[in-house]
Design a protein around this motif. Structure first.
Motif, mmCIF file in Angstrom:
data_model
loop_
_atom_site.group_PDB
_atom_site.id
_atom_site.type_symbol
_atom_site.label_atom_id
_atom_site.label_comp_id
_atom_site.label_asym_id
_atom_site.label_seq_id
_atom_site.Cartn_x
_atom_site.Cartn_y
_atom_site.Cartn_z
ATOM 1 N N ALA A 113 -6.785 -5.375 -0.011
ATOM 2 C CA ALA A 113 -5.865 -4.712 -0.940
ATOM 3 C C ALA A 113 -6.532 -3.511 -1.595
ATOM 4 C CB ALA A 113 -5.389 -5.706 -1.998
ATOM 5 N N VAL A 114 -7.795 -3.667 -1.989
ATOM 6 C CA VAL A 114 -8.525 -2.543 -2.601
ATOM 7 C C VAL A 114 -8.618 -1.375 -1.621
ATOM 8 C CG1 VAL A 114 -10.782 -1.798 -3.450
ATOM 9 C CG2 VAL A 114 -9.859 -4.006 -4.166
ATOM 10 N N ARG A 115 -8.899 -1.694 -0.355
ATOM 11 C CA ARG A 115 -9.002 -0.626 0.654
ATOM 12 C C ARG A 115 -7.649 0.041 0.875
ATOM 13 N NH1 ARG A 115 -11.631 -1.185 6.738
ATOM 14 N NH2 ARG A 115 -10.690 0.699 7.627
ATOM 15 N N ILE A 116 -6.570 -0.737 0.931
ATOM 16 C CA ILE A 116 -5.247 -0.174 1.171
ATOM 17 C C ILE A 116 -4.786 0.654 -0.026
ATOM 18 C CG2 ILE A 116 -2.807 -0.760 1.538
ATOM 19 C CD1 ILE A 116 -3.802 -3.174 3.165
ATOM 20 N N ILE A 117 -5.113 0.208 -1.238
ATOM 21 C CA ILE A 117 -4.793 1.002 -2.422
ATOM 22 C C ILE A 117 -5.458 2.371 -2.325
ATOM 23 C CG2 ILE A 117 -5.219 1.212 -4.913
ATOM 24 C CD1 ILE A 117 -4.894 -1.869 -5.054
ATOM 25 N N ASP A 125 2.914 -1.691 -5.787
ATOM 26 C CA ASP A 125 2.157 -2.947 -5.841
ATOM 27 C C ASP A 125 2.794 -4.004 -4.942
ATOM 28 O OD1 ASP A 125 0.450 -1.757 -7.635
ATOM 29 O OD2 ASP A 125 1.397 -2.639 -9.408
ATOM 30 N N ARG A 126 4.136 -4.048 -4.924
ATOM 31 C CA ARG A 126 4.824 -5.036 -4.091
ATOM 32 C C ARG A 126 4.589 -4.778 -2.609
ATOM 33 N NH1 ARG A 126 8.378 -8.514 -6.299
ATOM 34 N NH2 ARG A 126 8.951 -8.214 -8.487
ATOM 35 N N ARG A 127 4.524 -3.516 -2.243
ATOM 36 C CA ARG A 127 4.322 -3.213 -0.824
ATOM 37 C C ARG A 127 2.901 -3.592 -0.399
ATOM 38 N NH1 ARG A 127 5.975 2.339 2.386
ATOM 39 N NH2 ARG A 127 5.665 1.503 4.478
ATOM 40 N N VAL A 128 1.920 -3.283 -1.222
ATOM 41 C CA VAL A 128 0.542 -3.687 -0.926
ATOM 42 C C VAL A 128 0.440 -5.207 -0.898
ATOM 43 C CG1 VAL A 128 -1.863 -3.594 -1.681
ATOM 44 C CG2 VAL A 128 -0.414 -1.566 -1.910
ATOM 45 N N THR A 138 -1.658 -9.294 -8.968
ATOM 46 C CA THR A 138 -3.063 -9.182 -8.573
ATOM 47 C C THR A 138 -3.359 -7.779 -8.062
ATOM 48 O OG1 THR A 138 -3.161 -11.532 -8.004
ATOM 49 C CG2 THR A 138 -4.858 -10.107 -7.057
ATOM 50 N N VAL A 139 -2.411 -7.210 -7.295
ATOM 51 C CA VAL A 139 -2.588 -5.836 -6.798
ATOM 52 C C VAL A 139 -2.669 -4.864 -7.972
ATOM 53 C CG1 VAL A 139 -1.556 -3.972 -5.454
ATOM 54 C CG2 VAL A 139 -1.427 -6.314 -4.612
#
Length: 321
Positions: A113-117, A125-128, A138-139
């Motif tokens: 998630a951190v990498r995708i952000i 946030d919902r898409r991640v 959490t995102v």
């Protein structure tokens, strides 16, 4: 390439030499699980094709199947190619590894998630969360810790652009619901510019006597009322996606070849009906049983939520239970 719109099953299957493949794209930091490899080795029949990023020849999904092929002494493996950027390929790798086979650990999903952000800061946030299998909260927390703002607007799971601060739109949705309770979730969502799921949350908050915004103050409890039959909304697009995913789960040897896995598949299939079937069942509930059936539904929802929480906690959480 939009990773959420890639129809993997429709991609052609080809044979690739093992020597051409790389595994650096994997979000699984602990590497392959030997026990899972043994399970696949003992499975009868051909294993499903792996997924490979054509520009880099990185294995997006199927590292354990690649290991099985190597253990068997194979020189080639069946695969499907995807194109696009490496960052999009990584998203597909994460999505594939949380939806079938050996699930990613919670730590791996958070790292993903951190990498995708970082690579997709415009995503909501919902898409991640949908791509990584963790909660939107959490995102949001990971985004705050990393100092990633993502601008004034973000792209949701449906591809629509929405402002980061949706409190005003939630208030508008609440006004619409109060003024015309017969409007469907989709009708309100279209008029206000938010997702049907957000409208569902707003409607639920109003029914519980709460503010339409998550940070609002609690209001007086509203009187309960029977469900509206105007146009029940069960997210038909999500249903289709879920049914396609279920078919992939049914083909996964780790589930198909174990008794517990087969029980799980039957349970998932039972709840994977399309929107029309859900509506037919909803309309068939006698009015005098609304409250009883709703209670059972909420209890079952809590059981599934606890089940999901245990899975997201990883092996340590399962062992503790």
């Amino acid at each position: 390439m939009d990773p959420s719109r890639v129809d993997i099953v429709a991609l052609p299957v080809v044979e690739i030499e093992l020597s051409r493949l790389s595994s650096v794209c994997s979000p699984r930091t602990s590497g392959e699980d030997p026990e899972h490899v043994e399970t696949l080795l003992s499975a009868a029949g051909e294993l499903p094709p792996i997924l490979v990023h054509r520009p880099t020849m990185q294995v997006v999904d199927g590292l354990h199947r690649l290991k099985v092929a190597q253990a068997r002494g194979d020189t080639k493996i069946v695969a499907r190619f995807i194109d696009g950027t490496e960052s999009d390929a990584f998203v597909l790798a994460v999505e594939a590894n949380i939806r079938h086979g050996l699930p990613l650990s919670l730590a791996d999903r958070k790292r993903a998630a951190v990498r995708i952000i970082g690579t997709h800061p415009q995503w909501s946030d919902r898409r991640v969360a949908s791509a990584t299998g963790i909660s939107p909260g959490t995102v949001a927390d990971l985004r705050r810790r990393g100092g990633e703002g993502g601008g004034e607007a973000r792209i949701g799971r449906d591809g629509r652009i929405r402002p980061v601060d949706g409190s005003e739109r939630r208030r508008l949705a609440a006004e619409l619901i109060r003024s015309d309770p017969g409007l469907s979730l989709r009708q309100v969502a279209k008029q206000v510019g938010i997702s049907p799921e957000t409208v569902r949350d707003v409607r639920g908050r109003l029914e519980r006597g709460e503010s339409p915004t998550p940070d609002g103050t609690r209001r007086l409890r509203a009187k309960p009322h029977p469900p509206s039959w105007t146009e029940p909304d069960f997210g038909e697009t999500l249903d289709r996606d879920r049914l396609a995913l279920l078919e992939r789960l049914k083909a996964d040897p780790a589930l198909r070849l174990s008794e517990a896995g087969r029980i799980l598949l039957r349970m998932l299939a039972m709840h994977s009906m399309d929107g029309q079937e859900w509506e037919r069942i909803l309309r068939g509930v006698p009015p005098h049983l609304y409250g009883v059936v709703a209670g059972f539904a909420r209890n079952h929802a809590r059981v599934w939520a606890g089940f999901a929480d245990r899975l997201e906690g990883g092996p340590a959480d399962l062992a503790a239970g």
